[in-house]
Write a protein that holds these residues in place. Structure first.
Motif: not given
Ligand code: HSE
Length: 370
Positions: A158-161, A242-243, A247-248, A259-263
């Motif tokens: 989980s990321v905050s930019t 951007e979000e 992931q993609f 495979k890796v979930v990122i949001d």
């Protein structure tokens, strides 16, 4: 030597690219040709002390077809207009692009060679000819956490930019600086008057931010003294593009099928050209912080680990410390109270260098040597 056509070399990413190419002496390895969408016939840049005399027309398909390699930082609409025409005209050269237009196409590779050199080499053997730089937060995240990805330790992120104005474009940087100037000007006398109350100063500044004459030609709302928690269009489900890219694009670069979930949440802040990112990482096994530090540090020569102390963090893990460099500091590493496998990390990177120009420059060098 290969003929390389440059388009969009005058913009922010293009200028940083040329600057890096000068520093690394890349121009001696190619025959450069400079194109322009609006100033063909005029003078081009000075390369190795020799001015490039006559800019070529960036819409002339026959001239473009003479190139072995085309490198464009001109933007998505140029790519949309020209790329398919060139391919339809049987151009077999290599296309290197900073814009996102072709990134997710099946016949393109997203390039970030410290992360996916093997994929790039395989794709070259397979005859792929289109190479695209990734979204800047994606490149900077992968450069920072590459060790954890290559060791297959990540369950999800989980990321905050905290994204710089330069990510939106040159005009936005100029507008941010104008906004900063407008705020300073409105209180400049009060700032040197010791008896002026801070509440009055904040009131004046707040009123200025909301005034009709606040510089707002490009940003939809004020950025100086504020932030904007939305970047790019709505994907239709409340997630910004951007979000979505986090992931993609990451999975495509790594050759994964999602495979890796990122949001997370992408936010524009008033940094000039460094993007920062705060990660909550769910690891898929228990591993000590010392081990994580080693894995991160040993991944590539640009990443440097910043111990989680106040002094080290505030002196080395900020946009002001990183801007204009290829450094990828990673710090604020700690186990979170949420659970054993949950760790935090923070990184900063120059979005014009590793976030944009450098992966393209390195791709060009790979192609030059073919
Ligand atoms: N989309 C990024 C931003 C820029 O708006 O900051 C570069 O990929």
């Amino acid at each position: 030597m290969k003929s390389v056509g440059f388009i969009g070399w005058r913009g922010m990413v293009g200028s940083v690219l040329l600057d890096r190419m000068h520093k690394e002496n890349d121009f001696v390895k190619i025959i450069p040709h400079f194109f322009s969408t609006s100033q063909s016939g005029k003078h081009g840049p000075i390369i190795n002390n020799v001015p490039f005399k006559k800019l070529k027309d960036a819409y002339n398909i026959n001239l473009l077809k003479e190139m072995d390699i085309i490198l464009t930082c001109q933007g998505g609409s140029y790519t949309n207009t020209i790329y398919s025409k060139l391919r339809e005209n049987h151009w077999k050269g290599y296309w290197i692009d900073a814009a996102s237009t072709l990134r997710m196409k099946d016949d393109s590779i997203i390039v970030l060679d410290p992360i996916n050199l093997k994929n790039i080499e395989k794709s070259l053997n397979d005859g792929i000819k289109t190479f695209v730089g990734s979204n800047c937060t994606v490149s900077l995240m992968l450069m920072a956490l590459g060790g954890l990805f290559s060791s297959n330790l990540i369950d999800w992120i989980s990321v905050s930019t905290y994204q710089a104005a330069s990510g939106a474009g040159a005009q936005y940087v100029i507008e941010l600086l104008k906004q900063m100037g407008a705020l300073y000007n409105i209180v400049s006398e009060d700032l040197s008057n010791q008896s002026c109350s801070i509440l009055n100063i904040t009131k004046k500044v707040t009123k200025k931010i909301q005034d009709d004459d606040f510089p707002l030609k490009y940003f939809p709302v004020p950025l100086a003294g504020s932030l904007i928690p939305w970047i790019d269009i709505n994907m239709g489900n409340g997630q910004s593009r951007e979000e979505w890219k986090g992931q993609f694009e990451t999975n495509k670069i790594l050759g994964y099928k999602n495979k890796v979930v990122i949001d997370g949440t992408c936010v524009r802040i008033s940094s000039i050209r460094c993007h920062s990112q705060s990660f909550l990482i769910k690891l898929n096994k228990n591993i000590s912080l010392k081990n994580i530090e080693e894995i991160i540090t040993n991944h590539n020569k640009w990443v440097n680990f910043i111990p989680n102390t106040i002094d080290e963090t505030i002196s080395k893990l900020t946009p002001s410390a990183v801007t204009g460099t290829l450094k990828i500091p990673v710090g604020r590493l700690r186990q979170l109270s949420i659970g054993n496998r949950y760790v935090s990390a923070f990184t900063v990177g120059d979005q014009l260098l590793w976030g944009a120009a450098e992966p393209l420059r390195r791709m060009l060098n790979l192609l030059i040597n073919i």
